[in-house]
Write an enzyme that holds these catalytic residues in place. Structure first.
Site, PDB file in Angstrom:
ATOM      1  N   LYS A  53      45.281 -41.312  68.589  1.00 60.10           N
ATOM      2  CA  LYS A  53      45.737 -40.632  69.813  1.00 60.10           C
ATOM      3  C   LYS A  53      46.607 -41.568  70.657  1.00 60.10           C
ATOM      4  O   LYS A  53      47.650 -41.171  71.166  1.00 60.10           O
ATOM      5  CB  LYS A  53      44.520 -40.127  70.613  1.00 60.10           C
ATOM      6  CG  LYS A  53      43.851 -38.946  69.921  1.00 60.10           C
ATOM      7  CD  LYS A  53      42.487 -38.588  70.496  1.00 60.10           C
ATOM      8  CE  LYS A  53      41.835 -37.501  69.625  1.00 60.10           C
ATOM      9  NZ  LYS A  53      40.480 -37.146  70.045  1.00 60.10           N
ATOM     10  N   GLN A  97      36.091 -38.941  74.385  1.00 60.45           N
ATOM     11  CA  GLN A  97      35.884 -38.841  72.946  1.00 60.45           C
ATOM     12  C   GLN A  97      34.405 -38.592  72.647  1.00 60.45           C
ATOM     13  O   GLN A  97      33.536 -39.340  73.103  1.00 60.45           O
ATOM     14  CB  GLN A  97      36.368 -40.142  72.259  1.00 60.45           C
ATOM     15  CG  GLN A  97      36.319 -40.089  70.752  1.00 60.45           C
ATOM     16  CD  GLN A  97      37.289 -39.085  70.148  1.00 60.45           C
ATOM     17  OE1 GLN A  97      38.436 -38.986  70.529  1.00 60.45           O
ATOM     18  NE2 GLN A  97      36.815 -38.300  69.184  1.00 60.45           N
ATOM     19  N   ASP A 120      41.494 -31.450  76.676  1.00 59.66           N
ATOM     20  CA  ASP A 120      40.764 -30.897  75.525  1.00 59.66           C
ATOM     21  C   ASP A 120      40.551 -29.399  75.690  1.00 59.66           C
ATOM     22  O   ASP A 120      40.191 -28.705  74.741  1.00 59.66           O
ATOM     23  CB  ASP A 120      39.396 -31.590  75.391  1.00 59.66           C
ATOM     24  CG  ASP A 120      39.392 -32.630  74.284  1.00 59.66           C
ATOM     25  OD1 ASP A 120      40.234 -32.526  73.372  1.00 59.66           O
ATOM     26  OD2 ASP A 120      38.548 -33.539  74.343  1.00 59.66           O
TER      27      ASP A 120
END
Ligand code: NAP
Length: 313
Positions: A53, A97, A120
């Site tokens: 990422k 995460q 997200d």
């Protein structure tokens, strides 16, 4: 006839090029989108994902910052960190995460993320925006599925779509996006009766199950478009043979690495489907590309500019 392979790597690259151009034009106006990635402790798989990422951010010109609180962090520690990131002007996107350590209340932490920075798309407020078709941040993998369909010219409106899987992060948002795009949608799960029969109705079949090669040819209507979200690691040689016997390229990978990645869709489906996403190289690469897209979208939404052209997914 063999299915057309829908090349996710190529589509993801197209999106990254578009996002990079957008970032460049924002830079000219003095704005640089910023993503904060929170990686708690030392989970080897999470470390690999986060590295990917951060690298993708660098490539498209997004400023990224990795925060690495220790494994021993408490819910309160992480809530304090999220609050700090929520208040920072230079942070447009916050990604926590998963998984988080056992002692942490992950739901509480995710709920604390400012919905405007929730790249997200998991916050209940963004879930609500999606289901009521308001501009918001859409979960990356489901948004990627829609981009594959759109950019491959697969018609969705009026088609029968069947989604196998009803998780909050993949199945449900994919189903909602397909419904918003005017498909007739059926969502299946572990209690569905005659799963193969229901799947055979699909013009578009999305598999998000987490079971290696479960969708075999008898689940697929000839000519259907099959999107394989599953990512399963095969390490058992007998299982490998069941899926890939005679596939020289896979055999070489398996020999070298002792493992190979397979989706939820059995390779034999390529003989029946009209189009199919491969694993690897299908939905996977779209997830990071859509994270980049969401970070730019969050920056634009927060600055109140350009939401219309970036809110199509
Ligand atoms: P999940 O939370 O475990 O959900 C799996 C879903 O599949 C559940 O709704 C479950 O039904 C259903 N299911 C399980 N066994 C079934 C069966 N035998 N018949 C019918 N339905 C069944 O998984 P997820 O997080 O959605 O992920 C699904 C897959 O996508 C995994 O392989 C994951 O690694 C992959 N994934 C890939 C990406 C990517 O970037 N490509 C991103 C995210 C996830 P119940 O609800 O009834 O239990």
């Amino acid at each position: 006839m063999a299915a057309t392979i829908l090349d996710g790597t190529k589509i993801a690259q197209e999106i990254r090029v578009e996002v990079a151009a957008e970032v460049k034009s924002m830079a000219a106006a003095g704005v640089r989108p910023g993503l904060a990635v929170v990686l708690v402790g030392h989970n080897p798989a999470s470390e690999i994902y986060v590295r990917g990422k951060v690298k993708a951010c660098e490539e498209v010109g997004i400023h990224s910052e990795k925060l690495t609180p220790p494994e021993s962090s408490s819910t309160e520690d992480l809530l304090a960190l999220i609050e700090e990131l929520n208040g920072r002007e230079d942070v447009d996107g916050i990604l926590v995460q998963l998984p988080l350590p056992k002692q942490v209340d992950a739901k509480k932490v995710l709920l604390a993320v400012n919905p405007a920075k929730d790249v997200d798309g998991f916050h209940p407020m963004n879930v609500g925006f999606l289901s009521t078709q308001r501009p918001g941040l859409v979960p990356c993998t489901p948004a990627g599925v829609m981009e594959i369909l759109r950019r491959s010219g697969v018609p969705v409106a009026g088609r029968e779509a069947v989604v196998v899987g009803r998780s909050d992060i993949v199945g449900k948002p994919v189903a909602m996006l397909l419904l918003n795009a005017n498909a007739t949608v059926t969502v299946c799960h572990s209690k569905t009766h005659d799963l193969a029969g229901v799947c055979r109705r699909a013009d578009i079949l999305v598999a998000a199950i987490g079971r290696a090669g479960m969708i075999t040819r008898d689940f697929v209507k000839p000519g259907a478009t099959v999107i394989d979200v599953g990512m399963n690691m095969v390490t058992d040689p007998a299982e490998f043979q069941r899926f890939f016997a005679g596939n020289a390229k896979r055999e070489e990978t398996f020999r070298k690495k002792g493992s190979t990645l397979i989706g939820d869709v059995h390779p034999e489906v390529a003989e029946v489907a009209g189009a199919l996403t491969p694993v690897p190289g299908g939905v996977g690469p779209l997830t990071i590309a859509m994270l980049m897209f969401n970070t730019v979208k969050a920056a634009k939404m927060r600055s109140g500019s350009g939401v219309a052209e970036l809110s199509r997914v």
